[in-house]
Scaffold this motif. Structure first.
Motif, PDB file in Angstrom:
ATOM      1  N   GLU A 113       0.835  -1.199   0.000  1.00  0.00           N
ATOM      2  CA  GLU A 113       0.000   0.000   0.000  1.00  0.00           C
ATOM      3  C   GLU A 113       0.875   1.256   0.000  1.00  0.00           C
ATOM      4  O   GLU A 113       0.611   2.216  -0.730  1.00  0.00           O
ATOM      5  CB  GLU A 113      -0.904  -0.010   1.230  1.00  0.00           C
ATOM      6  CG  GLU A 113      -2.014   0.993   1.197  1.00  0.00           C
ATOM      7  CD  GLU A 113      -2.974   0.824   2.366  1.00  0.00           C
ATOM      8  OE1 GLU A 113      -3.372   1.860   2.918  1.00  0.00           O
ATOM      9  OE2 GLU A 113      -3.319  -0.322   2.717  1.00  0.00           O
ATOM     10  N   LEU A 164       1.107   4.239  -2.799  1.00  0.00           N
ATOM     11  CA  LEU A 164       0.952   5.645  -2.438  1.00  0.00           C
ATOM     12  C   LEU A 164       2.181   6.455  -2.825  1.00  0.00           C
ATOM     13  O   LEU A 164       2.071   7.600  -3.276  1.00  0.00           O
ATOM     14  CB  LEU A 164       0.679   5.779  -0.940  1.00  0.00           C
ATOM     15  CG  LEU A 164      -0.684   5.291  -0.465  1.00  0.00           C
ATOM     16  CD1 LEU A 164      -0.754   5.321   1.058  1.00  0.00           C
ATOM     17  CD2 LEU A 164      -1.805   6.130  -1.051  1.00  0.00           C
ATOM     18  N   GLU A 218       1.988   7.160  -6.556  1.00  0.00           N
ATOM     19  CA  GLU A 218       1.001   8.205  -6.829  1.00  0.00           C
ATOM     20  C   GLU A 218       1.549   9.582  -6.458  1.00  0.00           C
ATOM     21  O   GLU A 218       1.380  10.549  -7.208  1.00  0.00           O
ATOM     22  CB  GLU A 218      -0.286   7.951  -6.048  1.00  0.00           C
ATOM     23  CG  GLU A 218      -1.175   6.890  -6.625  1.00  0.00           C
ATOM     24  CD  GLU A 218      -2.475   6.756  -5.862  1.00  0.00           C
ATOM     25  OE1 GLU A 218      -2.962   7.755  -5.282  1.00  0.00           O
ATOM     26  OE2 GLU A 218      -3.019   5.644  -5.827  1.00  0.00           O
TER      27      GLU A 218
END
Length: 100
Positions: A56, A60, A63
């Motif tokens: 995760e 992130l 991004e």
């Protein structure tokens, strides 16, 4: 009939009993909260050990990197526009007239 000392004694004992009941209730609630915390901490630890968090965080991070790149490009474009570099880049070199 009871004496004033016995009356005060009965009231004190009653208050003591009420306090003991409240304390027991609080101990029970504290135990429930502690159990909930242990359960949630265990779930969080299991998630950390499973690698889900790393995956995760990696997603992130990607991004965020893309957004930073986009914002950098936009900021450069705005800076070029403010400083007039954008106008110079749009004009072909052959069209520029040199002043004598």
């Amino acid at each position: 009939m009871s004496t004033p000392n016995e009356s005060w004694s009965d009231k004190a004992n009653s208050l003591k009993d009420q306090a003991a009941e409240k304390l027991e209730a609080l101990k029970g609630k504290a135990g429930e909260i502690a159990d909930d915390l242990k359960e949630k901490a265990g779930e969080a630890w299991d998630k950390v050990k499973s690698g889900d968090i790393k995956e995760e965080l990696g997603h992130l991070r990607e991004e965020a990197s893309e957004k930073i790149h986009d914002l950098t490009d936009k900021a450069k474009g705005m800076w070029d526009k403010i400083t007039g570099k954008e106008d110079q880049a749009e004009k072909p070199k052959g069209d520029q007239v040199e002043k004598p």
